[in-house]
Design a protein around this motif. Sequence first.
Motif, PDB file in Angstrom:
ATOM      1  N   MET A   1       0.850  -1.182   0.000  1.00  0.00           N
ATOM      2  CA  MET A   1       0.000   0.000   0.000  1.00  0.00           C
ATOM      3  C   MET A   1       0.893   1.242   0.000  1.00  0.00           C
ATOM      4  SD  MET A   1      -2.745   1.227   2.922  1.00  0.00           S
ATOM      5  CE  MET A   1      -2.720  -0.420   3.535  1.00  0.00           C
ATOM      6  N   GLU A   2       0.554   2.163  -0.851  1.00  0.00           N
ATOM      7  CA  GLU A   2       1.279   3.429  -0.947  1.00  0.00           C
ATOM      8  C   GLU A   2       0.408   4.543  -0.371  1.00  0.00           C
ATOM      9  OE1 GLU A   2       2.832   6.561  -4.390  1.00  0.00           O
ATOM     10  OE2 GLU A   2       1.644   4.819  -4.965  1.00  0.00           O
ATOM     11  N   ALA A  54      -4.476   6.559   0.507  1.00  0.00           N
ATOM     12  CA  ALA A  54      -3.848   5.241   0.565  1.00  0.00           C
ATOM     13  C   ALA A  54      -4.293   4.500  -0.687  1.00  0.00           C
ATOM     14  CB  ALA A  54      -4.283   4.497   1.821  1.00  0.00           C
ATOM     15  N   GLU A  56      -3.698   1.134  -3.441  1.00  0.00           N
ATOM     16  CA  GLU A  56      -3.154  -0.202  -3.683  1.00  0.00           C
ATOM     17  C   GLU A  56      -3.715  -0.709  -4.999  1.00  0.00           C
ATOM     18  OE1 GLU A  56      -2.219  -3.395  -0.524  1.00  0.00           O
ATOM     19  OE2 GLU A  56      -4.261  -3.802  -1.214  1.00  0.00           O
ATOM     20  N   GLY A  57      -2.845  -1.129  -5.872  1.00  0.00           N
ATOM     21  CA  GLY A  57      -3.280  -1.630  -7.173  1.00  0.00           C
ATOM     22  C   GLY A  57      -4.094  -0.626  -7.958  1.00  0.00           C
ATOM     23  N   ARG A  91      -8.006  -3.996   6.706  1.00  0.00           N
ATOM     24  CA  ARG A  91      -6.787  -4.299   5.939  1.00  0.00           C
ATOM     25  C   ARG A  91      -5.598  -3.439   6.368  1.00  0.00           C
ATOM     26  NH1 ARG A  91      -8.704  -4.122  -0.188  1.00  0.00           N
ATOM     27  NH2 ARG A  91      -6.440  -4.169  -0.438  1.00  0.00           N
ATOM     28  N   VAL A  93      -5.530  -0.103   6.595  1.00  0.00           N
ATOM     29  CA  VAL A  93      -5.488   1.195   5.934  1.00  0.00           C
ATOM     30  C   VAL A  93      -5.503   2.321   6.969  1.00  0.00           C
ATOM     31  CG1 VAL A  93      -6.629   2.730   4.278  1.00  0.00           C
ATOM     32  CG2 VAL A  93      -6.596   0.251   3.871  1.00  0.00           C
TER      33      VAL A  93
END
Length: 161
Positions: A1-2, A54, A56-57, A91, A93
């Motif tokens: 996660m970025e 946040a 992800e993908g 998850r 986050v």
Amino acid sequence: MEIREATDRDWPAVFPFFSAIIEAGETYAYPLGLASDEARTLWMEQPPGRTVVAVEGGAVLGSAKMGPNRPGRGAHIATGSFMVDPVAQGRGVGRALGRCLIEWARAEGYHGIQFNAVVETNRGAVHLWQSLGFEIMTTIPEAFDSMQHGLVGLHVMYLKL
């Protein structure tokens, strides 16, 4: 996660979960029925604050805004607000966004972080903030009108940096 700075291009992904969370009436005192432009004004911070997402993908899983809690002589204390898309809850986050706030506030020279209004029935958030070192300083009784629970308290929480 970025976790990265939010841009105008992110808002169309943030607004649906922002709206769903507000309309649920359990965690934020924002008015119901906000249009996208009204919500954007409330959420997308201007300097010295910042808003992050946040990702992800390629999917935006959550967002946080942060900045000084008060202007002027109160500007040495930071604050933040957080929203996680309900489909991404559980998850990590919220924890990642919380750590982002703490790291940012330290790097920016804040002396502490104050959350002004954590709904006491939002047990997941209260537990998360306590696990990151925040303390409940006081609870304002019946300060929030929860759609599910009626009048409940709002915690003021604090982390000394």
